[in-house]
Write a protein that holds these residues in place. Sequence first.
Motif, PDB file in Angstrom:
ATOM      1  N   ILE A 121      48.192 -25.878 -13.770  1.00 35.24           N
ATOM      2  CA  ILE A 121      49.525 -25.481 -14.224  1.00 35.24           C
ATOM      3  C   ILE A 121      50.037 -24.314 -13.388  1.00 35.24           C
ATOM      4  CG2 ILE A 121      50.811 -24.448 -16.142  1.00 35.24           C
ATOM      5  CD1 ILE A 121      48.925 -26.137 -18.001  1.00 35.24           C
ATOM      6  N   TYR A 122      49.190 -23.307 -13.191  1.00 33.89           N
ATOM      7  CA  TYR A 122      49.599 -22.092 -12.496  1.00 33.89           C
ATOM      8  C   TYR A 122      50.032 -22.365 -11.060  1.00 33.89           C
ATOM      9  CZ  TYR A 122      49.492 -17.236 -10.927  1.00 33.89           C
ATOM     10  OH  TYR A 122      49.818 -16.006 -10.402  1.00 33.89           O
ATOM     11  N   ILE A 123      49.264 -23.189 -10.324  1.00 35.72           N
ATOM     12  CA  ILE A 123      49.624 -23.430  -8.921  1.00 35.72           C
ATOM     13  C   ILE A 123      50.394 -24.738  -8.717  1.00 35.72           C
ATOM     14  CG2 ILE A 123      47.773 -21.976  -8.032  1.00 35.72           C
ATOM     15  CD1 ILE A 123      46.233 -24.483  -7.263  1.00 35.72           C
ATOM     16  N   GLY A 124      50.597 -25.482  -9.787  1.00 34.89           N
ATOM     17  CA  GLY A 124      51.440 -26.669  -9.704  1.00 34.89           C
ATOM     18  C   GLY A 124      50.856 -27.824  -8.932  1.00 34.89           C
ATOM     19  N   VAL A 125      49.567 -28.078  -9.122  1.00 36.74           N
ATOM     20  CA  VAL A 125      48.929 -29.219  -8.463  1.00 36.74           C
ATOM     21  C   VAL A 125      48.250 -30.096  -9.507  1.00 36.74           C
ATOM     22  CG1 VAL A 125      48.518 -27.947  -6.316  1.00 36.74           C
ATOM     23  CG2 VAL A 125      46.724 -28.025  -8.049  1.00 36.74           C
ATOM     24  N   GLY A 126      47.912 -31.286  -9.109  1.00 29.85           N
ATOM     25  CA  GLY A 126      47.193 -32.205  -9.983  1.00 29.85           C
ATOM     26  C   GLY A 126      45.689 -31.995  -9.866  1.00 29.85           C
ATOM     27  N   ARG A 127      44.960 -32.716 -10.693  1.00 30.00           N
ATOM     28  CA  ARG A 127      43.498 -32.574 -10.740  1.00 30.00           C
ATOM     29  C   ARG A 127      42.845 -32.918  -9.396  1.00 30.00           C
ATOM     30  NH1 ARG A 127      40.508 -31.454 -14.871  1.00 30.00           N
ATOM     31  NH2 ARG A 127      42.241 -31.856 -16.267  1.00 30.00           N
ATOM     32  N   ALA A 128      43.291 -33.993  -8.757  1.00 27.40           N
ATOM     33  CA  ALA A 128      42.681 -34.389  -7.485  1.00 27.40           C
ATOM     34  C   ALA A 128      42.859 -33.297  -6.424  1.00 27.40           C
ATOM     35  CB  ALA A 128      43.271 -35.701  -6.992  1.00 27.40           C
ATOM     36  N   LYS A 129      44.054 -32.730  -6.323  1.00 23.76           N
ATOM     37  CA  LYS A 129      44.314 -31.666  -5.355  1.00 23.76           C
ATOM     38  C   LYS A 129      43.509 -30.415  -5.704  1.00 23.76           C
ATOM     39  CE  LYS A 129      46.236 -29.535  -1.918  1.00 23.76           C
ATOM     40  NZ  LYS A 129      45.911 -29.895  -0.542  1.00 23.76           N
ATOM     41  N   LEU A 130      43.413 -30.075  -6.994  1.00 24.29           N
ATOM     42  CA  LEU A 130      42.628 -28.912  -7.395  1.00 24.29           C
ATOM     43  C   LEU A 130      41.173 -29.070  -6.954  1.00 24.29           C
ATOM     44  CD1 LEU A 130      42.176 -26.218  -8.813  1.00 24.29           C
ATOM     45  CD2 LEU A 130      41.765 -27.527 -10.914  1.00 24.29           C
ATOM     46  N   TYR A 131      40.579 -30.226  -7.215  1.00 23.62           N
ATOM     47  CA  TYR A 131      39.184 -30.422  -6.840  1.00 23.62           C
ATOM     48  C   TYR A 131      39.006 -30.503  -5.329  1.00 23.62           C
ATOM     49  CZ  TYR A 131      37.462 -30.211 -11.510  1.00 23.62           C
ATOM     50  OH  TYR A 131      37.123 -29.741 -12.740  1.00 23.62           O
ATOM     51  N   GLU A 132      40.025 -30.934  -4.614  1.00 23.99           N
ATOM     52  CA  GLU A 132      39.995 -30.885  -3.152  1.00 23.99           C
ATOM     53  C   GLU A 132      39.930 -29.417  -2.699  1.00 23.99           C
ATOM     54  OE1 GLU A 132      43.344 -31.549   0.198  1.00 23.99           O
ATOM     55  OE2 GLU A 132      43.028 -33.262  -1.133  1.00 23.99           O
ATOM     56  N   LEU A 133      40.729 -28.559  -3.321  1.00 25.62           N
ATOM     57  CA  LEU A 133      40.723 -27.133  -2.996  1.00 25.62           C
ATOM     58  C   LEU A 133      39.385 -26.484  -3.352  1.00 25.62           C
ATOM     59  CD1 LEU A 133      44.311 -26.224  -4.241  1.00 25.62           C
ATOM     60  CD2 LEU A 133      43.534 -26.360  -1.856  1.00 25.62           C
ATOM     61  N   LEU A 134      38.825 -26.876  -4.498  1.00 24.72           N
ATOM     62  CA  LEU A 134      37.530 -26.336  -4.914  1.00 24.72           C
ATOM     63  C   LEU A 134      36.423 -26.792  -3.967  1.00 24.72           C
ATOM     64  CD1 LEU A 134      37.823 -26.828  -8.767  1.00 24.72           C
ATOM     65  CD2 LEU A 134      37.965 -24.665  -7.516  1.00 24.72           C
ATOM     66  N   ASN A 135      36.410 -28.068  -3.612  1.00 21.37           N
ATOM     67  CA  ASN A 135      35.363 -28.613  -2.743  1.00 21.37           C
ATOM     68  C   ASN A 135      35.438 -28.064  -1.324  1.00 21.37           C
ATOM     69  OD1 ASN A 135      34.181 -30.137  -4.786  1.00 21.37           O
ATOM     70  ND2 ASN A 135      35.526 -31.880  -4.399  1.00 21.37           N
ATOM     71  N   SER A 136      36.634 -27.649  -0.892  1.00 16.94           N
ATOM     72  CA  SER A 136      36.784 -27.074   0.446  1.00 16.94           C
ATOM     73  C   SER A 136      36.651 -25.551   0.425  1.00 16.94           C
ATOM     74  CB  SER A 136      38.140 -27.463   1.033  1.00 16.94           C
ATOM     75  OG  SER A 136      39.185 -26.845   0.289  1.00 16.94           O
ATOM     76  N   ASN A 137      36.317 -24.998  -0.745  1.00 17.39           N
ATOM     77  CA  ASN A 137      36.146 -23.550  -0.929  1.00 17.39           C
ATOM     78  C   ASN A 137      37.420 -22.750  -0.694  1.00 17.39           C
ATOM     79  OD1 ASN A 137      33.390 -23.608  -1.714  1.00 17.39           O
ATOM     80  ND2 ASN A 137      32.859 -23.963   0.428  1.00 17.39           N
ATOM     81  N   GLU A 138      38.571 -23.393  -0.798  1.00 16.59           N
ATOM     82  CA  GLU A 138      39.842 -22.669  -0.742  1.00 16.59           C
ATOM     83  C   GLU A 138      39.999 -21.812  -1.993  1.00 16.59           C
ATOM     84  OE1 GLU A 138      42.568 -22.489   1.400  1.00 16.59           O
ATOM     85  OE2 GLU A 138      41.368 -23.500   2.901  1.00 16.59           O
ATOM     86  N   ILE A 139      39.465 -22.314  -3.098  1.00 17.05           N
ATOM     87  CA  ILE A 139      39.471 -21.601  -4.375  1.00 17.05           C
ATOM     88  C   ILE A 139      38.030 -21.589  -4.873  1.00 17.05           C
ATOM     89  CG2 ILE A 139      40.288 -21.613  -6.761  1.00 17.05           C
ATOM     90  CD1 ILE A 139      42.829 -22.970  -5.808  1.00 17.05           C
ATOM     91  N   GLU A 140      37.569 -20.426  -5.329  1.00 14.75           N
ATOM     92  CA  GLU A 140      36.185 -20.286  -5.774  1.00 14.75           C
ATOM     93  C   GLU A 140      36.035 -20.590  -7.255  1.00 14.75           C
ATOM     94  OE1 GLU A 140      33.989 -16.918  -3.488  1.00 14.75           O
ATOM     95  OE2 GLU A 140      35.947 -16.206  -4.154  1.00 14.75           O
ATOM     96  N   SER A 141      34.902 -21.194  -7.596  1.00 18.91           N
ATOM     97  CA  SER A 141      34.626 -21.497  -8.996  1.00 18.91           C
ATOM     98  C   SER A 141      33.122 -21.555  -9.213  1.00 18.91           C
ATOM     99  CB  SER A 141      35.253 -22.833  -9.391  1.00 18.91           C
ATOM    100  OG  SER A 141      34.565 -23.909  -8.777  1.00 18.91           O
TER     101      SER A 141
END
Length: 82
Positions: free
Chosen positions: A29-49
């Motif tokens: 919601i905060y960054i305005g992306v869907g689940r697939a894009k979020l997990y793409e960002l997480l898997n590429s370490n663009e966003i840490e979790s």
Amino acid sequence: MVRLENVGHDSGQLGPNGSLVASPNETMIYIGVGRAKLYELLNSNEIESYVEGSSRKILWPSIHAYVHRRLQQEAARRGRAA
């Protein structure tokens, strides 16, 4: 990458409710992306979790850093300073 020792009590590093971590749904919601894009960002370490039990936790400072990087990239693309 966001280093936790650099995270203070600065409200700019925390989420809207004052927390240090967000759920995937809050992040989408905060960054305005869907689940697939979020997990793409997480898997590429663009966003840490990390995973706590069965819940994925995403660091607000990492979310803010990602948005800041994207703003800088967009400003550079347009030939302006961020």
